[in-house]
Design a protein around this motif. Structure first.
Motif, PDB file in Angstrom:
ATOM      1  N   LEU A  18       0.825  -1.213   0.000  1.00 61.83           N
ATOM      2  CA  LEU A  18       0.000   0.000   0.000  1.00 61.83           C
ATOM      3  C   LEU A  18       0.857   1.260   0.000  1.00 61.83           C
ATOM      4  N   ASP A  19       1.951   1.236   0.740  1.00 65.13           N
ATOM      5  CA  ASP A  19       2.860   2.398   0.742  1.00 65.13           C
ATOM      6  C   ASP A  19       3.471   2.615  -0.635  1.00 65.13           C
ATOM      7  N   GLU A  20       3.920   1.538  -1.282  1.00 65.36           N
ATOM      8  CA  GLU A  20       4.506   1.681  -2.618  1.00 65.36           C
ATOM      9  C   GLU A  20       3.458   2.146  -3.627  1.00 65.36           C
ATOM     10  N   LEU A  21       2.271   1.554  -3.569  1.00 63.89           N
ATOM     11  CA  LEU A  21       1.209   1.953  -4.497  1.00 63.89           C
ATOM     12  C   LEU A  21       0.814   3.406  -4.280  1.00 63.89           C
ATOM     13  N   ALA A  22       0.705   3.828  -3.022  1.00 66.96           N
ATOM     14  CA  ALA A  22       0.382   5.229  -2.726  1.00 66.96           C
ATOM     15  C   ALA A  22       1.453   6.165  -3.271  1.00 66.96           C
ATOM     16  N   GLU A  23       2.701   5.757  -3.196  1.00 71.43           N
ATOM     17  CA  GLU A  23       3.792   6.576  -3.743  1.00 71.43           C
ATOM     18  C   GLU A  23       3.679   6.693  -5.264  1.00 71.43           C
ATOM     19  N   ILE A  24       3.339   5.598  -5.920  1.00 69.63           N
ATOM     20  CA  ILE A  24       3.146   5.605  -7.375  1.00 69.63           C
ATOM     21  C   ILE A  24       1.999   6.537  -7.760  1.00 69.63           C
ATOM     22  N   SER A  42     -10.259   3.086   0.492  1.00 63.45           N
ATOM     23  CA  SER A  42     -10.119   3.654   1.842  1.00 63.45           C
ATOM     24  C   SER A  42      -8.672   3.602   2.318  1.00 63.45           C
ATOM     25  N   LEU A  43      -7.993   2.493   2.016  1.00 60.09           N
ATOM     26  CA  LEU A  43      -6.595   2.350   2.429  1.00 60.09           C
ATOM     27  C   LEU A  43      -5.683   3.335   1.691  1.00 60.09           C
ATOM     28  N   LEU A  44      -5.960   3.555   0.401  1.00 58.04           N
ATOM     29  CA  LEU A  44      -5.160   4.497  -0.369  1.00 58.04           C
ATOM     30  C   LEU A  44      -5.482   5.940  -0.002  1.00 58.04           C
ATOM     31  N   SER A  45      -6.754   6.227   0.228  1.00 58.71           N
ATOM     32  CA  SER A  45      -7.155   7.574   0.641  1.00 58.71           C
ATOM     33  C   SER A  45      -6.494   7.954   1.969  1.00 58.71           C
ATOM     34  N   ALA A  46      -6.404   6.998   2.882  1.00 59.60           N
ATOM     35  CA  ALA A  46      -5.754   7.248   4.173  1.00 59.60           C
ATOM     36  C   ALA A  46      -4.264   7.554   4.004  1.00 59.60           C
ATOM     37  N   ARG A  47      -3.709   7.155   2.857  1.00 60.48           N
ATOM     38  CA  ARG A  47      -2.294   7.434   2.553  1.00 60.48           C
ATOM     39  C   ARG A  47      -2.146   8.654   1.637  1.00 60.48           C
ATOM     40  N   GLY A  48      -3.214   9.428   1.498  1.00 56.91           N
ATOM     41  CA  GLY A  48      -3.141  10.684   0.767  1.00 56.91           C
ATOM     42  C   GLY A  48      -3.444  10.613  -0.716  1.00 56.91           C
ATOM     43  N   VAL A  49      -3.924   9.471  -1.209  1.00 58.37           N
ATOM     44  CA  VAL A  49      -4.234   9.332  -2.631  1.00 58.37           C
ATOM     45  C   VAL A  49      -5.610   9.938  -2.909  1.00 58.37           C
ATOM     46  N   ASP A  50      -5.692  10.741  -3.960  1.00 54.79           N
ATOM     47  CA  ASP A  50      -6.946  11.340  -4.434  1.00 54.79           C
ATOM     48  C   ASP A  50      -7.640  10.295  -5.308  1.00 54.79           C
ATOM     49  N   ILE A  51      -8.643   9.611  -4.753  1.00 54.36           N
ATOM     50  CA  ILE A  51      -9.253   8.468  -5.440  1.00 54.36           C
ATOM     51  C   ILE A  51     -10.763   8.582  -5.469  1.00 54.36           C
ATOM     52  N   GLN A  52     -11.337   8.260  -6.615  1.00 58.16           N
ATOM     53  CA  GLN A  52     -12.783   8.177  -6.768  1.00 58.16           C
ATOM     54  C   GLN A  52     -13.094   6.732  -7.124  1.00 58.16           C
ATOM     55  N   ALA A  53     -13.930   6.093  -6.319  1.00 57.60           N
ATOM     56  CA  ALA A  53     -14.207   4.664  -6.473  1.00 57.60           C
ATOM     57  C   ALA A  53     -15.580   4.446  -7.088  1.00 57.60           C
ATOM     58  N   THR A  54     -15.639   3.459  -8.007  1.00 54.33           N
ATOM     59  CA  THR A  54     -16.897   3.079  -8.641  1.00 54.33           C
ATOM     60  C   THR A  54     -16.996   1.565  -8.672  1.00 54.33           C
ATOM     61  N   ASP A 147       6.008  -4.713 -12.963  1.00 53.45           N
ATOM     62  CA  ASP A 147       5.345  -5.200 -11.754  1.00 53.45           C
ATOM     63  C   ASP A 147       5.576  -4.207 -10.628  1.00 53.45           C
ATOM     64  N   ILE A 148       4.661  -4.163  -9.696  1.00 51.45           N
ATOM     65  CA  ILE A 148       4.844  -3.382  -8.479  1.00 51.45           C
ATOM     66  C   ILE A 148       5.554  -4.314  -7.499  1.00 51.45           C
ATOM     67  N   ALA A 149       6.798  -3.998  -7.231  1.00 50.70           N
ATOM     68  CA  ALA A 149       7.741  -4.926  -6.586  1.00 50.70           C
ATOM     69  C   ALA A 149       7.292  -5.462  -5.232  1.00 50.70           C
ATOM     70  N   SER A 150       6.635  -4.654  -4.427  1.00 50.41           N
ATOM     71  CA  SER A 150       6.319  -5.071  -3.063  1.00 50.41           C
ATOM     72  C   SER A 150       5.067  -5.942  -2.957  1.00 50.41           C
ATOM     73  N   TYR A 151       4.367  -6.157  -4.058  1.00 49.23           N
ATOM     74  CA  TYR A 151       3.161  -6.984  -4.007  1.00 49.23           C
ATOM     75  C   TYR A 151       3.537  -8.438  -3.773  1.00 49.23           C
ATOM     76  N   GLU A 152       2.887  -9.055  -2.802  1.00 41.36           N
ATOM     77  CA  GLU A 152       3.117 -10.454  -2.453  1.00 41.36           C
ATOM     78  C   GLU A 152       1.932 -11.276  -2.950  1.00 41.36           C
ATOM     79  N   PRO A 153       2.102 -11.961  -4.080  1.00 42.97           N
ATOM     80  CA  PRO A 153       0.972 -12.693  -4.672  1.00 42.97           C
ATOM     81  C   PRO A 153       0.497 -13.834  -3.796  1.00 42.97           C
ATOM     82  N   ARG A 154      -0.786 -14.120  -3.911  1.00 43.45           N
ATOM     83  CA  ARG A 154      -1.372 -15.236  -3.172  1.00 43.45           C
ATOM     84  C   ARG A 154      -1.361 -16.530  -3.985  1.00 43.45           C
TER      85      ARG A 154
END
Length: 181
Positions: A18-24, A42-54, A147-154
């Motif tokens: 989430l921190d890396e994605l918010a930085e991007i 909600s998680l990205l908005s809490a990190r300062g990202v201007d996001i509109q969700a649909t 790829d977004i390096a910090s993502y840990e795939p399931r």
């Protein structure tokens, strides 16, 4: 809900990711489609990202259990056509396995990035390579930049990437479907 009282999600939204994605996404306007209950927004908005969700609010997206962020009920391609002019990045997290993501990408165009989180099909692996997100056509017409390096795939198909629509790939895919190749 998991043991921490958070919703169970398809994506693996670790604090590092989430921190890396918010930085991007920082200093960019983000349009999220397939947002479900707005948890990622909600998680990205809490990190300062201007996001509109649909979201179209499907039965599997958790919206019936409560919302975490304001989400406009809207089909993905309609969201891009109505709200996309005011956005810099299109975010898709675990879109449905139909042509919704394809239509949204086509409406989005090739001049702005798409952040995609979910299973990416590996068509060369046959049935074992089929993911549960978007459609084969979506993956044919988009190109992964990185790829977004910090993502840990399931699982082995699960990835978080930055991609773009490719006009050349669109032409090729539609010529192929029309039997012109």
């Amino acid at each position: 809900m998991n043991r921490e009282g958070l919703p169970v999600t398809y994506g693996n939204f670790t604090p590092e990711f989430l921190d890396e994605l918010a930085e991007i996404l920082r200093d960019r306007k983000v349009l999220e489609v397939f947002a479900g209950n707005g948890f990622l927004a909600s998680l990205l908005s809490a990190r300062g990202v201007d996001i509109q969700a649909t979201s179209q609010f499907a039965g599997h997206d958790g919206h019936q259990s409560g919302m975490y962020h304001p989400v406009i009920e809207m089909d993905a391609s309609d969201a891009v056509l109505s709200l996309g002019a005011n956005a810099d990045v299109l975010l898709m997290s675990w879109p449905t396995a139909d042509e919704g993501a394809t239509k949204a990408a086509l409406a989005w165009g090739d001049d702005r990035p798409i952040v995609f989180i979910g299973e990416i099909s590996r068509l060369d692996e046959g049935m074992l390579g089929l993911g549960g997100c978007a459609s084969d056509l979506f993956f044919e017409i988009t190109l992964i930049e990185r790829d977004i390096a910090s993502y840990e795939p399931r699982n082995r198909l699960d990835r978080a990437v930055i991609m773009h629509l490719s006009r050349e790939a669109v032409r090729k895919a539609f010529r192929k479907r029309a039997g012109e190749d």
